[in-house]
Design an enzyme around this catalytic site. Structure first.
Site, PDB file in Angstrom:
ATOM      1  N   TYR A  57       0.975  -1.297  -0.246  1.00 46.89           N
ATOM      2  CA  TYR A  57      -0.246  -0.490  -0.438  1.00 46.89           C
ATOM      3  C   TYR A  57       0.756   1.446  -0.050  1.00 46.89           C
ATOM      4  CZ  TYR A  57      -2.822   3.565   1.849  1.00 46.89           C
ATOM      5  OH  TYR A  57      -3.173   5.434   1.770  1.00 46.89           O
ATOM      6  N   GLU A  89      -3.241   7.244  -3.424  1.00 49.14           N
ATOM      7  CA  GLU A  89      -3.508   6.318  -3.078  1.00 49.14           C
ATOM      8  C   GLU A  89      -3.007   5.174  -4.106  1.00 49.14           C
ATOM      9  OE1 GLU A  89      -6.039   5.281   0.557  1.00 49.14           O
ATOM     10  OE2 GLU A  89      -6.801   4.259  -1.156  1.00 49.14           O
TER      11      GLU A  89
END
Ligand code: ADP
Ligand code: MG
Length: 386
Positions: A109, A197
């Site tokens: 991530y 993101e």
């Protein structure tokens, strides 16, 4: 403003962040050629909607033949996708991204946002990327690496290399990570981003680092200076009523209760919604008509509320400070004349010219309950809309 995954990936490529090859399609007829052009024998069909959690909602489908891709496209096109991040209505699927299936080794991530506490652009990274990053953040927050970028400097290669090593990325993967993170930071600062993101950022069995997903939210207040970003807006993904309201400078948000609210001032609107809940009702919307509102805007607000299907009653709560209550009353009467009144309505007016406003409403032929006391008004509308 939100954008689609395929648009985010387009920006990623401009800023040296590697992504898998993919092709956007608008109809099932384009699917076969897209697969052939991409090559390989595994493809992933990805619904383009302004929400995450698509995998869990059935909007990301792995296919092992062109027929399977075509069947999946037929099933997804022109339906609505409901994910853990959408409301019960979901979002329309008008476009699909066909992407080459990747040989995933690890799912990481990587994200950037502004941490309001430290007032810094903050990098978030984790070895536990993929579909359950929210659970990781709430249950094992120690697995999230946090790095605040010094606002007086800029992000440098050493910082990025350090984060890469914390993610256990070495050699060429570390180099690719540094370039990806520098690229993300560059997009963040040059395009007035509020959140960016990549989840997941994958490593493949071919020793490559790729952005498999992409999410970017832009600061609406800065869009005036980014024409290229504004051009990416997809209003089909936005709430039609909320857009119509914003054209009239009304702050409108649809909710799923039954009592339509028309209030001036965001604070009073919140208090009104609380009071409705407190007396056993539920608001159908948040609506702030603003401080210096006009009769025309009130009429528009009224029209918006009345056309919402779940509304069973309307509560108008106006505190006349700058705005005059008699003008509000005129607006309500104009709106009723224009769009009709087929729902019970309670109007509470307080402040400048309140008496004159209430008198106007009481004297009109429309069936309007007037109230000077807010609690009584809330009790009344809950009762009338049952
Ligand atoms: P969302 O976050 O909206 O669920 P993602 O694009 O992150 O959508 O996809 C969800 C999951 O599907 C990923 O975590 C990954 O495991 C898998 N996936 C997505 N794209 C591909 C691809 N091109 N090849 C292989 N697996 C994929
Ligand atoms: Mg994702």
């Amino acid at each position: 403003m939100h954008i689609h995954e395929y648009q985010a990936k387009g920006l990623f490529r401009q800023f040296n962040i590697k992504t898998p090859n993919s092709i956007l399609i608008n109809t099932t007829a384009e699917a076969g050629k897209a697969c052939a052009d991409l090559g390989g024998n595994i493809w992933v069909v990805k619904a383009q909607v302004h929400a995450g959690g698509r995998g869990k909602g059935g909007g990301v489908v792995l296919c092992r033949s062109i027929e399977e891709v075509e069947d999946t496209c037929k099933q997804l096109f022109n339906t609505r996708l409901i994910t853990p991040q959408t409301d019960a209505k979901g979002l329309p699927i008008n476009q699909l991204l066909i992407e080459g299936g990747q040989n995933i080794e690890r799912e990481l991530y990587l994200g950037l946002l502004i941490d309001r506490q430290t007032q810094q652009i903050t990098i978030l990274a984790s070895t536990e990327g993929g579909m359950d990053i929210e659970t990781v953040a709430s249950e094992t927050p120690e697995k999230i690496i946090k790095f605040g970028v010094n606002p007086l400097g800029a992000l440098n290669v050493d910082d990025c290399t350090l984060i890469a090593s914390q993610l256990k990325l070495e050699g060429v993967l570390s180099e690719q990570f540094v370039s990806a993170l520098m690229g993300l930071y560059e997009i963040f600062t040059s395009k007035d981003v509020s959140l960016i993101e990549i989840n997941p950022l994958i490593t493949t069995t071919e020793n490559s680092l790729l952005a498999l997903d992409g999410k970017i939210d832009f600061d609406d207040n800065a869009l005036y200076r980014h024409e290229d970003i504004l051009a990416l807006r997809d209003i089909l993904q936005e709430d039609e009523k909320e857009n119509e309201a914003s054209e009239y400078q009304l702050n409108y948000i649809s909710l799923d209760g039954t009592i339509g609210c028309m209030v001036n001032g965001a604070g009073l609107a919140m208090a009104t919604m609380d009071l409705i809940e407190h007396h056993g009702g539920s608001p159908a919307n948040f609506l702030d008509v603003g401080g210096g509102t006009t009769a025309e805007r009130v009429a528009k607000a009224f029209e918006l509320i009345q056309t919402e299907k779940n509304v069973a009653g309307i509560l108008v709560n106006i505190f006349g400070g700058i705005v005059r209550c008699d003008l509000i009353a005129e607006g309500i009467l104009q709106a009723i004349e224009k769009v009709g009144l087929n729902l019970p309505i309670v109007v509470r007016l307080e402040g400048t010219n309140a008496a004159a406003g209430l008198k106007l409403l009481d004297e009109s032929s429309a069936e309007i309950y007037t109230e000077a006391n807010l609690t009584q008004a809330a009790i009344k509308i809950v009762e009338l809309s049952k």
